[in-house]
Design an enzyme around this catalytic site. Structure first.
Site, PDB file in Angstrom:
ATOM      1  N   CYS A   1       0.841  -1.200   0.000  1.00 30.12           N
ATOM      2  CA  CYS A   1       0.000   0.000   0.000  1.00 30.12           C
ATOM      3  C   CYS A   1       0.882   1.258   0.000  1.00 30.12           C
ATOM      4  O   CYS A   1       2.066   1.197   0.293  1.00 30.12           O
ATOM      5  CB  CYS A   1      -0.865   0.021   1.236  1.00 30.12           C
ATOM      6  SG  CYS A   1      -1.696  -1.531   1.528  1.00 30.12           S
TER       7      CYS A   1
ATOM      8  N   ARG B   1       1.911   0.819  -6.321  1.00 27.45           N
ATOM      9  CA  ARG B   1       2.164  -0.107  -5.216  1.00 27.45           C
ATOM     10  C   ARG B   1       0.917  -0.857  -4.783  1.00 27.45           C
ATOM     11  O   ARG B   1       0.981  -1.834  -4.057  1.00 27.45           O
ATOM     12  CB  ARG B   1       2.662   0.671  -4.003  1.00 27.45           C
ATOM     13  CG  ARG B   1       4.020   1.173  -4.250  1.00 27.45           C
ATOM     14  CD  ARG B   1       4.421   2.185  -3.210  1.00 27.45           C
ATOM     15  NE  ARG B   1       5.809   2.465  -3.412  1.00 27.45           N
ATOM     16  CZ  ARG B   1       6.767   2.114  -2.570  1.00 27.45           C
ATOM     17  NH1 ARG B   1       6.489   1.529  -1.453  1.00 27.45           N
ATOM     18  NH2 ARG B   1       8.014   2.375  -2.853  1.00 27.45           N
TER      19      ARG B   1
ATOM     20  N   GLU C   1       2.480 -12.437 -15.324  1.00 26.53           N
ATOM     21  CA  GLU C   1       2.130 -11.263 -14.519  1.00 26.53           C
ATOM     22  C   GLU C   1       1.182 -10.312 -15.245  1.00 26.53           C
ATOM     23  O   GLU C   1       0.258  -9.789 -14.644  1.00 26.53           O
ATOM     24  CB  GLU C   1       3.393 -10.433 -14.237  1.00 26.53           C
ATOM     25  CG  GLU C   1       4.195 -10.828 -13.056  1.00 26.53           C
ATOM     26  CD  GLU C   1       5.286  -9.822 -12.765  1.00 26.53           C
ATOM     27  OE1 GLU C   1       6.187  -9.662 -13.609  1.00 26.53           O
ATOM     28  OE2 GLU C   1       5.240  -9.197 -11.701  1.00 26.53           O
TER      29      GLU C   1
ATOM     30  N   GLU D   1      12.195 -16.062 -15.882  1.00 30.88           N
ATOM     31  CA  GLU D   1      11.846 -14.644 -15.879  1.00 30.88           C
ATOM     32  C   GLU D   1      10.896 -14.315 -17.034  1.00 30.88           C
ATOM     33  O   GLU D   1       9.936 -13.561 -16.867  1.00 30.88           O
ATOM     34  CB  GLU D   1      13.139 -13.808 -15.940  1.00 30.88           C
ATOM     35  CG  GLU D   1      12.958 -12.309 -16.085  1.00 30.88           C
ATOM     36  CD  GLU D   1      12.150 -11.661 -14.972  1.00 30.88           C
ATOM     37  OE1 GLU D   1      11.872 -12.305 -13.950  1.00 30.88           O
ATOM     38  OE2 GLU D   1      11.760 -10.491 -15.145  1.00 30.88           O
TER      39      GLU D   1
ATOM     40  N   TRP E   1      -3.448  -2.184  -1.350  1.00 34.83           N
ATOM     41  CA  TRP E   1      -3.320  -3.512  -1.939  1.00 34.83           C
ATOM     42  C   TRP E   1      -3.836  -4.458  -0.863  1.00 34.83           C
ATOM     43  O   TRP E   1      -3.233  -4.591   0.205  1.00 34.83           O
ATOM     44  CB  TRP E   1      -1.863  -3.807  -2.267  1.00 34.83           C
ATOM     45  CG  TRP E   1      -1.671  -5.093  -3.003  1.00 34.83           C
ATOM     46  CD1 TRP E   1      -1.804  -5.305  -4.337  1.00 34.83           C
ATOM     47  CD2 TRP E   1      -1.303  -6.360  -2.434  1.00 34.83           C
ATOM     48  NE1 TRP E   1      -1.551  -6.619  -4.636  1.00 34.83           N
ATOM     49  CE2 TRP E   1      -1.242  -7.296  -3.491  1.00 34.83           C
ATOM     50  CE3 TRP E   1      -1.024  -6.813  -1.136  1.00 34.83           C
ATOM     51  CZ2 TRP E   1      -0.914  -8.639  -3.303  1.00 34.83           C
ATOM     52  CZ3 TRP E   1      -0.698  -8.143  -0.947  1.00 34.83           C
ATOM     53  CH2 TRP E   1      -0.645  -9.037  -2.028  1.00 34.83           C
TER      54      TRP E   1
ATOM     55  N   LYS F   1       3.705  -3.155  -6.611  1.00 39.91           N
ATOM     56  CA  LYS F   1       5.108  -2.965  -6.959  1.00 39.91           C
ATOM     57  C   LYS F   1       6.040  -3.363  -5.825  1.00 39.91           C
ATOM     58  O   LYS F   1       7.103  -3.908  -6.051  1.00 39.91           O
ATOM     59  CB  LYS F   1       5.344  -1.499  -7.343  1.00 39.91           C
ATOM     60  CG  LYS F   1       6.742  -1.199  -7.843  1.00 39.91           C
ATOM     61  CD  LYS F   1       7.015  -1.878  -9.159  1.00 39.91           C
ATOM     62  CE  LYS F   1       8.441  -1.710  -9.623  1.00 39.91           C
ATOM     63  NZ  LYS F   1       8.787  -2.678 -10.675  1.00 39.91           N
TER      64      LYS F   1
ATOM     65  N   LYS G   1       7.225 -12.779 -16.476  1.00 35.67           N
ATOM     66  CA  LYS G   1       6.786 -11.526 -17.111  1.00 35.67           C
ATOM     67  C   LYS G   1       5.460 -11.736 -17.825  1.00 35.67           C
ATOM     68  O   LYS G   1       4.524 -10.965 -17.695  1.00 35.67           O
ATOM     69  CB  LYS G   1       7.863 -11.116 -18.119  1.00 35.67           C
ATOM     70  CG  LYS G   1       8.334  -9.728 -18.176  1.00 35.67           C
ATOM     71  CD  LYS G   1       9.053  -9.125 -17.015  1.00 35.67           C
ATOM     72  CE  LYS G   1       8.556  -9.376 -15.636  1.00 35.67           C
ATOM     73  NZ  LYS G   1       9.451  -9.124 -14.580  1.00 35.67           N
TER      74      LYS G   1
ATOM     75  N   ASN H   1      -0.006   0.600   6.546  1.00 31.15           N
ATOM     76  CA  ASN H   1       0.631  -0.266   5.554  1.00 31.15           C
ATOM     77  C   ASN H   1       1.306  -1.388   6.333  1.00 31.15           C
ATOM     78  O   ASN H   1       2.010  -1.129   7.293  1.00 31.15           O
ATOM     79  CB  ASN H   1       1.678   0.574   4.795  1.00 31.15           C
ATOM     80  CG  ASN H   1       2.349  -0.202   3.689  1.00 31.15           C
ATOM     81  OD1 ASN H   1       1.965  -1.331   3.398  1.00 31.15           O
ATOM     82  ND2 ASN H   1       3.340   0.399   3.073  1.00 31.15           N
ATOM     83  N   GLY H   2       1.058  -2.631   5.959  1.00 31.74           N
ATOM     84  CA  GLY H   2       1.646  -3.765   6.678  1.00 31.74           C
ATOM     85  C   GLY H   2       0.560  -4.730   7.116  1.00 31.74           C
ATOM     86  O   GLY H   2      -0.545  -4.723   6.565  1.00 31.74           O
TER      87      GLY H   2
ATOM     88  N   HIS I   1      11.271 -35.104 -18.382  1.00 31.83           N
ATOM     89  CA  HIS I   1      11.025 -35.754 -17.093  1.00 31.83           C
ATOM     90  C   HIS I   1       9.609 -35.476 -16.584  1.00 31.83           C
ATOM     91  O   HIS I   1       9.347 -35.591 -15.399  1.00 31.83           O
ATOM     92  CB  HIS I   1      12.081 -35.314 -16.075  1.00 31.83           C
ATOM     93  CG  HIS I   1      13.464 -35.714 -16.482  1.00 31.83           C
ATOM     94  ND1 HIS I   1      13.900 -37.021 -16.456  1.00 31.83           N
ATOM     95  CD2 HIS I   1      14.490 -34.995 -16.999  1.00 31.83           C
ATOM     96  CE1 HIS I   1      15.144 -37.084 -16.916  1.00 31.83           C
ATOM     97  NE2 HIS I   1      15.519 -35.858 -17.253  1.00 31.83           N
TER      98      HIS I   1
HETATM   99  C1  AGP Z   1       8.620  -8.586 -10.963  1.00 29.26           C
HETATM  100  O1  AGP Z   1       8.103  -8.383 -12.209  1.00 29.26           O
HETATM  101  C2  AGP Z   1       7.675  -8.720  -9.897  1.00 29.26           C
HETATM  102  N1  AGP Z   1       6.652  -7.782  -9.909  1.00 29.26           N
HETATM  103  C3  AGP Z   1       8.115  -9.273  -8.576  1.00 29.26           C
HETATM  104  O2  AGP Z   1       8.401 -10.621  -8.796  1.00 29.26           O
HETATM  105  C4  AGP Z   1       9.328  -8.625  -7.855  1.00 29.26           C
HETATM  106  O3  AGP Z   1      10.501  -8.850  -8.566  1.00 29.26           O
HETATM  107  C5  AGP Z   1       9.430  -9.203  -6.437  1.00 29.26           C
HETATM  108  O4  AGP Z   1       8.271  -8.871  -5.737  1.00 29.26           O
HETATM  109  C6  AGP Z   1      10.662  -8.732  -5.703  1.00 29.26           C
HETATM  110  O5  AGP Z   1      10.661  -7.360  -5.544  1.00 29.26           O
HETATM  111  P1  AGP Z   1      11.955  -6.554  -5.130  1.00 29.26           P
HETATM  112  O6  AGP Z   1      12.938  -6.717  -6.236  1.00 29.26           O
HETATM  113  O7  AGP Z   1      11.484  -5.146  -4.979  1.00 29.26           O
HETATM  114  O8  AGP Z   1      12.474  -7.129  -3.862  1.00 29.26           O
END
Ligand code: AGP
Length: 602
Positions: A2, A27, A485, A478, A75, A597, A482, A99-100, A501
């Site tokens: 958040c 975020r 996501e 990765e 969030w 984020k 991507k 936040n938390g 396998h």
């Molecule tokens: C990446 O596209 C993601 N949104 C997510 O996996 C991110 O890399 C992960 O949450 C780690 O975040 P950080 O690098 O800020 O620690």
């Protein structure tokens, strides 16, 4: 996760809050809200969904006399993204944003309900405002009541509270989630990240865990477990313009294009003519180190995994990589001769931060690769190497990944130099390859339009497999991350040699295989793996410098002198593919559903 903004002063408050929240919206964007107290007037607005809904709802509201104001973009962790669950949460005459996660909220809620308190939301946050009001009615002293409230909270929080009983005051506390205080003359700002107050405050103090206090016109009092604490501010500078879209459709697109530029910044002063150097760290820091453990999450974890091959291959040092959330609870065996490296774009990821604290408690030396200076992980680490990617706004990380990977590559060569594991000629070749990286990261119109054209053939099917070997296996992970996501299509990354396998059972023409087939590393091995898939009728998109007959679609990359150059070129292709597929599907690429984020909860 958040985002939080607060303001105390006489300027127009709604604009300050909404402006700040706009910067933090990436975020969390399930809902947003603001609350303002000016003398006896209390006003609050909340809206579900993106910030623009709140902007519409509060369009006729103005608050430009002296007062206090708090805002939040959410969030969801506890309770659905509804208006009732949106912050600020209201008691009888006080508002709170948080936040938390308050881990003991159920126990506190039960206690308050048994005393007749009515709860409106399903959130953990609401207990804060009711506890505060309970203690304030007992003590009739808002700060003591606030102090007593936070003493009852377990878990992670950054919180701001305002109340009609102290209409010129903002109460604040931080424990485990980021929060800072900004200053501009007598005006005081609060935010969970400095981007929210850039251009408004000129000085800033980053709160430490366990700090709390209050701001009243012209004074800020700070406390921790030892009592009142003095603090020193830092100048806050920053360039908001760099965070704009510059004509690109999405921040993610802009950030993909920026990679060839920012990687130069990452190398600047580090990649010299015949050696690499890191001025942030002293050679003696590595004395007594005989292994490396890297902890990270998501994309950052993938950059760790990719470069772990380089640490072992180049620097001949054992390198283990762990997902931070797994590491935390496995009761890991830690040895002081291990260098503990964390990688984080945001520097605020809760699992990575906690893993770091565990390693520090065990006496390990710590180094972080991070994009945000002054972030919690940077402050907690013995040594911080900044990636210099600039603000990354797209939730799907791109340029942060590229710069993390480059910086880890530099670190691997640096350690190789210290350990004498590479000869001069090899170091020279590594440097030459590093310097060539910006060229392979450039997005040409031709490449982008080819990927745009191809993308329309990949909007259906029952899944994607990204496959690669060696460093291209983490790149496959990765690429798949991507795509899933932002497109919401099912995608997996797999080591190409593992397909037979089990996963090859899924192969048919509706299974899309994105095959990373570099020429500089294990080409014949991956080629056989792709042939096996093709024989089972899987649809193949091959990415390689070598034409590949069995491919249904083919993207030709350049012949390269180094695997990392092929890595970076293929990375850009997988990023653009994910982008173009998701745009065709009509998704909000910068703010994909269910994500945020910065993941400041575990
Ligand atoms: C990446 O596209 C993601 N949104 C997510 O996996 C991110 O890399 C992960 O949450 C780690 O975040 P950080 O690098 O800020 O620690």
């Amino acid at each position: 996760m958040c985002g939080i903004v607060g303001y105390l002063g006489a300027k127009e408050k709604k604009e300050i809050l909404l402006d700040g929240l706009k910067e933090l919206e990436y975020r969390g964007y399930d809902s947003a809200g603001i609350a303002v107290i000016e003398g006896v007037n209390l006003n609050s607005f909340k809206a579900v969904g993106k910030l623009e809904n709140l902007v519409r709802k509060a369009k006729d509201f103005k608050a430009d006399s002296f007062g206090v104001a708090i805002g939040h973009t959410r969030w969801a962790t506890h309770g659905k993204p509804t208006e009732l669950n949106a912050h600020p949460h209201l008691g009888k005459k006080s508002y709170v944003v948080h936040n938390g996660i308050i881990e003991n909220y159920q126990e506190l809620k039960k206690e308050l309900i048994s005393e007749g308190v009515e709860f409106l939301s399903q959130t953990d946050t609401e207990v804060i405002v009711h506890l505060f009001e309970k203690y304030n009615s007992e003590l009739n002293e808002p700060f003591e009541a606030f102090k007593k409230t936070i003493e009852r909270l377990d878990g992670a929080y950054a919180t701001l509270l305002i109340t009609k009983d102290a209409p010129d005051t903002i109460f604040f506390a931080k424990h485990g989630s980021p929060m800072l205080i900004g200053f501009d003359g007598d005006d005081v700002y609060f935010a969970s990240s400095d981007t929210a107050i850039i251009g408004k405050a000129d000085k800033v103090y980053y709160l430490e865990d366990g700090e709390y206090g209050y701001a009243k016109s012209g004074e800020v009092k700070l406390f921790n477990s030892k009592g009142e604490k003095s603090f020193t501010t830092k100048p806050l500078d920053g360039d908001k313009l760099s965070a704009q879209k510059d004509g690109y459709r999405f921040f993610m697109e802009k950030e993909i294009y920026e990679q060839s530029r920012v990687i130069v910044d990452t190398m600047m002063g580090r990649v010299l003519d015949s050696e690499v150097t890191l001025e942030e760290v002293n050679e003696s820091f590595f004395e007594g180190i005989d292994s490396i453990k890297i902890c990270a999450c998501g994309t950052s974890y993938h950059s760790a995994l990719a470069t772990s091959y380089l640490f072992e291959r180049m620097a001949k040092i054992r390198c283990d990589v762990e997902i931070a959330s797994e590491f935390r609870y496995k009761e890991p065996l830690l040895d002081k001769s291990t260098l503990f490296i964390t990688i984080s774009q945001s520097g605020e990821t809760a699992d990575t931060l906690e893993a770091l604290k565990m390693a520090k408690r065990a006496g390990l030396k710590s180094l972080t690769i991070c994009n945000v200076d002054n972030s919690s992980i940077v402050r907690e680490s013995d040594v911080a190497l900044l990636t210099r990617a600039g603000i990354e706004k797209g939730v799907a990380s791109t340029k942060a990944f590229a710069t993390q990977t480059m910086l880890l590559w530099i670190l691997a060569i640096y350690i190789a130099q210290l350990r004498g594991t590479l000869d001069r000629e090899t170091i020279q070749k590594e440097i030459e390859a590093m310097r060539h990286s910006p060229t392979v990261l450039k997005v040409t119109d031709e490449l982008h339009s080819k990927i745009h054209r191809l993308s329309k053939r990949y909007l259906h099917g029952h899944g994607f497999f990204f496959i690669g070997r060696d460093i291209f296996y983490p790149l496959a992970l990765e690429g798949a991350l991507k795509l899933k996501e932002i497109s919401y299509l099912h995608a997996e990354g797999y080591p190409a040699g593992e397909m037979k396998h089990g996963p090859i059972a899924l192969a048919d023409s509706n299974l899309f295989t994105i095959a990373l087939m570099p020429k500089t590393l294990l080409y014949d091995k991956i080629k056989s793996n792709v042939e096996e898939l093709s024989a089972r009728d899987a649809t193949i998109l091959a990415i390689s410098p070598e034409p590949f007959d069995l491919a249904d679609d083919f993207i030709q990359t350049k012949q390269a002198i180094h695997p990392m150059l092929e890595f970076f070129e293929m990375m850009v292709i997988t990023q653009l593919l994910a982008l173009e597929i998701s745009i065709r599907l009509g998704n909000d690429v910068d703010m994909p559903r269910n994500l945020a984020k910065s993941v400041t909860v575990e």
